[in-house]
Design a protein around this motif. Sequence first.
Motif, PDB file in Angstrom:
ATOM      1  N   LEU A  81      -7.202  -2.937   7.181  1.00 33.83           N
ATOM      2  CA  LEU A  81      -5.806  -3.128   6.769  1.00 33.83           C
ATOM      3  C   LEU A  81      -5.735  -3.642   5.332  1.00 33.83           C
ATOM      4  N   CYS A  82      -6.645  -4.559   5.006  1.00 36.26           N
ATOM      5  CA  CYS A  82      -6.698  -5.085   3.632  1.00 36.26           C
ATOM      6  C   CYS A  82      -6.965  -3.951   2.646  1.00 36.26           C
ATOM      7  N   ASP A  83      -7.940  -3.138   2.977  1.00 33.68           N
ATOM      8  CA  ASP A  83      -8.350  -2.066   2.074  1.00 33.68           C
ATOM      9  C   ASP A  83      -7.205  -1.064   1.845  1.00 33.68           C
ATOM     10  N   VAL A  84      -6.554  -0.644   2.921  1.00 35.85           N
ATOM     11  CA  VAL A  84      -5.462   0.324   2.758  1.00 35.85           C
ATOM     12  C   VAL A  84      -4.315  -0.319   1.971  1.00 35.85           C
ATOM     13  N   THR A  85      -4.087  -1.615   2.207  1.00 32.64           N
ATOM     14  CA  THR A  85      -3.020  -2.285   1.446  1.00 32.64           C
ATOM     15  C   THR A  85      -3.364  -2.288  -0.045  1.00 32.64           C
ATOM     16  N   ALA A  86      -4.597  -2.670  -0.370  1.00 29.31           N
ATOM     17  CA  ALA A  86      -4.987  -2.726  -1.785  1.00 29.31           C
ATOM     18  C   ALA A  86      -4.860  -1.356  -2.429  1.00 29.31           C
TER      19      ALA A  86
END
Length: 608
Positions: free
Chosen positions: A585-590
Amino acid sequence: MAPVTSLTASVHQRLADALAAALPEVPAADPLLRRSDRADFQANGILALAKRTKTPPRELAERVTGAVTAGDLLAGVEVSGPGFLNVTVTDRAITANLAERAADPEGRLGVPFADRPGTTVIDYAQPNVAKEMHVGHLRSAVIGDAVVRMLEFTGESVVRRHHIGDWGTQFGMLIQYLIEHPHELDHKAPGSAGSAGSAGSAGSAGDEASGEEAMSNLNRLYKAARALFDSDEDFKARARRRVVDLQAGDAETLALWQKFVDESKIYFYSVFSKLDMEIRDADVVGESGYNAMLEETCRLLEESGVAVWSEGALCVFFDDIKGPDGSPVPLIVRKSDGGYGYAATDLSAVRDRVFNLKANTLLYVVDARQALHFRMVFETARRAGWLGDDVTAQQLAFGTVLGKDGRPFKTREGETVRLQDLLDEAIDRATAVVREKNSEKVALSEDEIVANGAQIGIGAVKYADLSTSASRDYKFDLDQMVSLNGDTSVYIQYAHARIRSILRLSGDARPVAHPELALAPAERALGLHLDGFAEAVTEAATEYAPHKLTAYLYQLSSLYTTFYAECQVLSAANAPEVVENRLFLCDVTARTLRRGMALLGIRTPERL
Ligand code: ARG
């Protein structure tokens, strides 16, 4: 890769199918699906359909609910209130959909291309030769650049046109003065007149010094020439004759005119480069670029009867455009002294853009105060048959930049604010913020502080401009722009950098989607919003509304902040797949933040 179908689109389809089954007598009934706070989505279309078919609304709602196929997508559809439907999607669907977006090999996060892309000619970043740029030119450049990027991302072919003001009677005065004072434009160190500005990283020192020198030379010359013109009748007469030479294409006169253009470009490019904006020399087609067409433009208008002679001028009249005294206000295509003005140039540019560049859309990012001019130009071009039904022409009109006092942005002395000073101040303030926030953990070097300060300061200026709808005036308030709290680029850039730091600190753990996991409320909210990226981009691009994209990105950052506060990512207490899924989720958000900001022309530093 095929574009990813968003959850919104999938849910919409399920409900539309159920409606078709429950109400076969109304073809293509729209469930009117909206994101909602109470459930994931709410369908508001039932009430109107019930009225139309004289069915009790709750009964119709029940029938639709009964007809819905849930599959892996829907966790629940409930009737609420007088006949709304609350729709919840499964956690699995959210994660699986994001996994598809993340897997997009082109890094588009599953955003589809437009169905029928065309060619848009966009007129933006159009300062005037031998004049200082002002905040209005800044707006046109910033908004135009964002629209170019968004449109290109949707697959549109975009032709950029920088319609700089490089023609007109004032050049007679300037050139004549230069002939009589030949060294006024010389640089201290030999300059590189005519060279295209470099794009890329914000502001390089060499460019900047020569840019400032160029502008101050031009300013000095302009003032001196003006003073002489106003006080010396003989000079005035010589200046007037020089205009005639210029328009007749006299070689010596043209060469001197070119000097002014080249000198001004050094200055323009230094400002654009500080703005971290790519302006290509080939796209700079100023007013003078249409000289060869002006005569023909007038002839065509006259022959077709669109324009008529009135008091010695060639004019186009409009029934609905009148001055305060009720007399008609014409568009003057050729002045009574034989000169061509702004209108003739713009009309010729329309012909060039439609017939040579084969545009389907003409877009003009220009101050709202020129709205009447464009209305008249477009109407004239329609009457002349240059703008057909297949071509749209639109002014993307922007409002005025105001100072903190709510009055048009000026220095205390009432002069236009020098753009370089303004941008420098933004960069200084942002650099101070970066320096102050620099923790031991991040430990940025001095070079990084300076580089980040530039990206944050310029981002702040662009974001403030882009985040209010273009047509509205906005206040230029640097304190607010570089604030870490609230709807600013700084807030978004810090959210992005925080995520990048988590991803760097994750050790052996990798971001991996686990659709089998149940999601916490903050994870669902974040995931659902991430899934809406394609819709946000498409809407912002097709409506030329960058503020819709800033609003999306700001909300994404806020949802991430909540997620980060409520869901530990790198915690030893988490099962390994929970860590992986949260990192995912962090990666897709970034990636979404980075892509979205890039579409606005704003950089997202890795470390802050
Ligand atoms: N140079 C003009 C100005 O500074 C803006 C040009 C707008 N574009 C156009 N095609 N008229 O006001």
